[in-house]
Design an enzyme around this catalytic site. Structure first.
Site, PDB file in Angstrom:
ATOM      1  N   SER A 156       0.782  -1.009   0.084  1.00 44.02           N
ATOM      2  CA  SER A 156       0.034   0.069   0.015  1.00 44.02           C
ATOM      3  C   SER A 156       0.851   1.263  -0.142  1.00 44.02           C
ATOM      4  CB  SER A 156      -0.744  -0.161   1.313  1.00 44.02           C
ATOM      5  OG  SER A 156      -1.627   1.337   1.303  1.00 44.02           O
ATOM      6  N   TYR A 170      -1.895  -0.657  10.116  1.00 51.91           N
ATOM      7  CA  TYR A 170      -2.047  -1.198   8.855  1.00 51.91           C
ATOM      8  C   TYR A 170      -1.160  -0.682   8.038  1.00 51.91           C
ATOM      9  CZ  TYR A 170      -4.067  -1.284   3.989  1.00 51.91           C
ATOM     10  OH  TYR A 170      -3.978  -1.481   2.813  1.00 51.91           O
TER      11      TYR A 170
END
Ligand code: NAP
Length: 261
Positions: A156, A170
């Site tokens: 990501s 995350y």
């Protein structure tokens, strides 16, 4: 693993039942149908069986040369991962892995993080990706009797930004995926395996609902230099390219797909 020379190449897509994983299954099936390649896609899911079955059925309907099977497995469980790759062995020869399964908890402040959330985030996003990559290497490596192949990890842009005030946990889990990508790529480069990561930015999938902000893409898309959020298909296109022979000299790459961010 089958020794039948006519067996299909098998690609495991974790979290293949929805979002980026589902778009990847569709793109890989469409490519195989267009080129006449014999492949079998393992569409892994955690709980949404109906969606995974529908994705697998849709892929299989594209061509007689494309098979697809939905397989339930929690990637954070070593037993489940063993079962997932045994299902791949049953249908052909592994040629690729898309390490896509991932979770995010609701947006919140760092000071509110607790151990249960942290441990589950690491378990799915990090341990799951490591276990699946390990199983893939055991099958693909020329040092283990395999014929080579490719692994694409779905990281990501959060790994670079750190996602302050949203989900630093995350983001950190994706930082681990970037590090794994670099290390594993160099460890197995001479064994016929390419390992790369895609680093999507703001992509329109259900994951934002899990983050407690379902309208996140509509709300924040205007802040992206390109002026909008991305689609799962746009990420799938990059994943498919990295799996393909066109990317034969690309390994250890962390490829941003964030509309300029
Ligand atoms: P999504 O629509 O929420 O799909 C997530 C998929 O992961 C689902 O198929 C889900 O299975 C599966 N999954 C969740 N936990 C699992 C587990 N323990 N074992 C096996 N499968 C599991 O999310 P997405 O946006 O497509 O995300 C896919 C990947 O892209 C993730 O790694 C995510 O971090 C990354 N990513 C997404 C964005 C974005 O903006 N969307 C941006 C950057 C990176 P079920 O269907 O059974 O629930």
């Amino acid at each position: 693993m089958t020794s039948d020379p006519a067996a299909p190449n098998v690609i495991v897509v974790t979290g293949g039942g929805r979002g980026i994983g589902a778009a990847t299954v569709h793109r890989l099936a469409a490519d195989a149908a267009a080129t006449g390649n014999h492949i079998h896609l393992i569409v892994n899911y955690a709980s949404d069986e109906a969606s995974a079955r529908s994705v697998a059925d849709g892929a299989g309907a594209l061509s007689d040369l494309v098979g697809a099977t939905a397989v339930r497995a929690d990637v954070s469980s070593e037993d489940d991962v063993t079962r997932l790759f045994a299902a791949a062995d049953d249908v052909g020869r592994l040629s690729g892995l898309v390490n896509n399964a991932g979770i995010v908890y609701p947006i919140g402040a760092f000071v509110d993080l607790d151990a249960e959330r942290l441990e589950r985030t690491w378990a799915v996003n990090i341990t799951g990706a490591f276990l699946c990559a390990r199983e893939a290497v055991r099958r693909l490596s020329t040092a283990h009797g395999g014929s080579g192949g490719a692994i694409v990890n779905v990281s990501s842009r959060a790994a670079s930004f750190g996602s302050p005030n949203e989900f630093v946990d995350y983001a950190a889990s994706k930082g681990a995926i970037d590090t794994m990508t670099r290390g594993l790529a160099n460890e197995v480069a001479a064994q016929g395996i390419r390992v790369n990561a895609v680093r999507p930015g703001l992509i329109d999938t259900d994951i934002h609902t899990a983050a407690g902000f379902p309208e996140r893409v509509a709300a924040l898309g205007g802040n992206v230099p390109i002026g909008r959020g991305g689609t799962a298909t746009e990420v799938a296109n990059l994943i498919a390219w990295l799996l393909s022979p066109e990317a034969s000299y690309v390994t250890g790459a962390l490829m941003d797909i964030g509309g300029g961010r």
